[in-house]
Design a protein around this motif. Structure first.
Motif, mmCIF file in Angstrom:
data_model
loop_
_atom_site.group_PDB
_atom_site.id
_atom_site.type_symbol
_atom_site.label_atom_id
_atom_site.label_comp_id
_atom_site.label_asym_id
_atom_site.label_seq_id
_atom_site.Cartn_x
_atom_site.Cartn_y
_atom_site.Cartn_z
ATOM 1 N N ASN A 213 0.815 -1.222 0.000
ATOM 2 C CA ASN A 213 0.000 0.000 0.000
ATOM 3 C C ASN A 213 0.848 1.271 0.000
ATOM 4 O O ASN A 213 0.409 2.313 0.479
ATOM 5 C CB ASN A 213 -0.945 -0.009 1.216
ATOM 6 N N TRP A 214 2.031 1.203 -0.555
ATOM 7 C CA TRP A 214 2.953 2.331 -0.530
ATOM 8 C C TRP A 214 2.403 3.582 -1.217
ATOM 9 O O TRP A 214 2.805 4.695 -0.872
ATOM 10 C CB TRP A 214 4.292 1.936 -1.150
ATOM 11 N N LYS A 215 1.481 3.426 -2.152
ATOM 12 C CA LYS A 215 0.938 4.602 -2.848
ATOM 13 C C LYS A 215 0.046 5.447 -1.939
ATOM 14 O O LYS A 215 0.066 6.674 -2.004
ATOM 15 C CB LYS A 215 0.137 4.187 -4.078
ATOM 16 N N THR A 216 -0.748 4.794 -1.099
ATOM 17 C CA THR A 216 -1.674 5.528 -0.234
ATOM 18 C C THR A 216 -1.027 5.962 1.077
ATOM 19 O O THR A 216 -1.415 6.977 1.643
ATOM 20 C CB THR A 216 -2.928 4.687 0.074
ATOM 21 N N ALA A 217 -0.075 5.197 1.557
ATOM 22 C CA ALA A 217 0.645 5.536 2.791
ATOM 23 C C ALA A 217 2.120 5.251 2.544
ATOM 24 O O ALA A 217 2.556 4.104 2.647
ATOM 25 C CB ALA A 217 0.127 4.707 3.960
ATOM 26 N N PRO A 218 2.885 6.278 2.177
ATOM 27 C CA PRO A 218 4.293 6.061 1.833
ATOM 28 C C PRO A 218 5.019 5.224 2.892
ATOM 29 O O PRO A 218 4.851 5.423 4.083
ATOM 30 C CB PRO A 218 4.870 7.470 1.768
ATOM 31 N N TYR A 219 5.795 4.266 2.411
ATOM 32 C CA TYR A 219 6.518 3.362 3.302
ATOM 33 C C TYR A 219 7.992 3.365 2.934
ATOM 34 O O TYR A 219 8.350 3.189 1.771
ATOM 35 C CB TYR A 219 5.953 1.943 3.199
ATOM 36 N N LYS A 220 8.820 3.567 3.930
ATOM 37 C CA LYS A 220 10.264 3.534 3.723
ATOM 38 C C LYS A 220 10.781 2.199 4.232
ATOM 39 O O LYS A 220 11.011 2.020 5.426
ATOM 40 C CB LYS A 220 10.939 4.696 4.448
ATOM 41 N N ILE A 221 10.929 1.269 3.314
ATOM 42 C CA ILE A 221 11.385 -0.066 3.660
ATOM 43 C C ILE A 221 12.804 0.016 4.223
ATOM 44 O O ILE A 221 13.640 0.764 3.713
ATOM 45 C CB ILE A 221 11.313 -1.009 2.433
ATOM 46 N N THR A 222 13.053 -0.735 5.278
ATOM 47 C CA THR A 222 14.384 -0.722 5.874
ATOM 48 C C THR A 222 15.317 -1.636 5.092
ATOM 49 O O THR A 222 14.879 -2.579 4.416
ATOM 50 C CB THR A 222 14.353 -1.193 7.340
ATOM 51 N N LEU A 223 16.575 -1.363 5.210
ATOM 52 C CA LEU A 223 17.579 -2.201 4.563
ATOM 53 C C LEU A 223 17.528 -3.611 5.148
ATOM 54 O O LEU A 223 17.698 -4.596 4.425
ATOM 55 C CB LEU A 223 18.967 -1.588 4.755
ATOM 56 N N TYR A 224 17.261 -3.720 6.428
ATOM 57 C CA TYR A 224 17.136 -5.017 7.091
ATOM 58 C C TYR A 224 16.015 -5.850 6.460
ATOM 59 O O TYR A 224 16.205 -7.028 6.143
ATOM 60 C CB TYR A 224 16.872 -4.796 8.584
ATOM 61 N N THR A 225 14.847 -5.232 6.266
ATOM 62 C CA THR A 225 13.715 -5.936 5.654
ATOM 63 C C THR A 225 14.028 -6.310 4.213
ATOM 64 O O THR A 225 13.759 -7.436 3.786
ATOM 65 C CB THR A 225 12.443 -5.075 5.717
ATOM 66 N N LEU A 226 14.595 -5.391 3.481
ATOM 67 C CA LEU A 226 14.946 -5.675 2.090
ATOM 68 C C LEU A 226 15.954 -6.822 2.007
ATOM 69 O O LEU A 226 15.835 -7.706 1.160
ATOM 70 C CB LEU A 226 15.499 -4.424 1.415
ATOM 71 N N GLU A 227 16.908 -6.844 2.913
ATOM 72 C CA GLU A 227 17.891 -7.922 2.918
ATOM 73 C C GLU A 227 17.233 -9.271 3.247
ATOM 74 O O GLU A 227 17.573 -10.295 2.641
ATOM 75 C CB GLU A 227 19.005 -7.637 3.915
ATOM 76 N N LYS A 228 16.278 -9.278 4.173
ATOM 77 C CA LYS A 228 15.568 -10.524 4.497
ATOM 78 C C LYS A 228 14.813 -11.053 3.281
ATOM 79 O O LYS A 228 14.828 -12.248 2.992
ATOM 80 C CB LYS A 228 14.595 -10.301 5.656
ATOM 81 N N ILE A 229 14.155 -10.148 2.559
ATOM 82 C CA ILE A 229 13.415 -10.543 1.357
ATOM 83 C C ILE A 229 14.377 -11.091 0.303
ATOM 84 O O ILE A 229 14.123 -12.141 -0.294
ATOM 85 C CB ILE A 229 12.593 -9.358 0.805
ATOM 86 N N CYS A 230 15.473 -10.378 0.095
ATOM 87 C CA CYS A 230 16.449 -10.817 -0.909
ATOM 88 C C CYS A 230 17.084 -12.153 -0.526
ATOM 89 O O CYS A 230 17.264 -13.027 -1.380
ATOM 90 C CB CYS A 230 17.527 -9.756 -1.099
#
Length: 76
Positions: A43-60
């Protein structure tokens, strides 16, 4: 120039999460992140979200990607 956070969230939403609620649950489970985080990414378009590097690394990591590979993918 588009905000990098928007680009990241847009890519993850479009390419990996999918349109359904079930997809969000399974994505969260498969990537070892909270379902609330998946909803924020989606839902980043309606409520901007700044994904953390930690979360991005977990996903990757769950996708067997390095952060370098991920950023190479979103540049395409």
């Amino acid at each position: 120039m588009q905000d990098l956070y928007d680009v990241i969230c847009s890519f993850i939403t479009r390419e990996w999460i999918g349109p359904s609620e079930e997809s969000m649950r399974s994505f969260a489970t498969n990537h070892d992140i909270d379902e609330k985080t998946v909803r924020r990414i989606k839902n980043w378009k309606t409520a901007p979200y700044k994904i953390t590097l930690y979360t991005l690394e977990k996903i990757c990591t769950a996708r067997d990607l390095t952060l370098e590979d991920f950023f190479r993918e979103i540049r395409r």
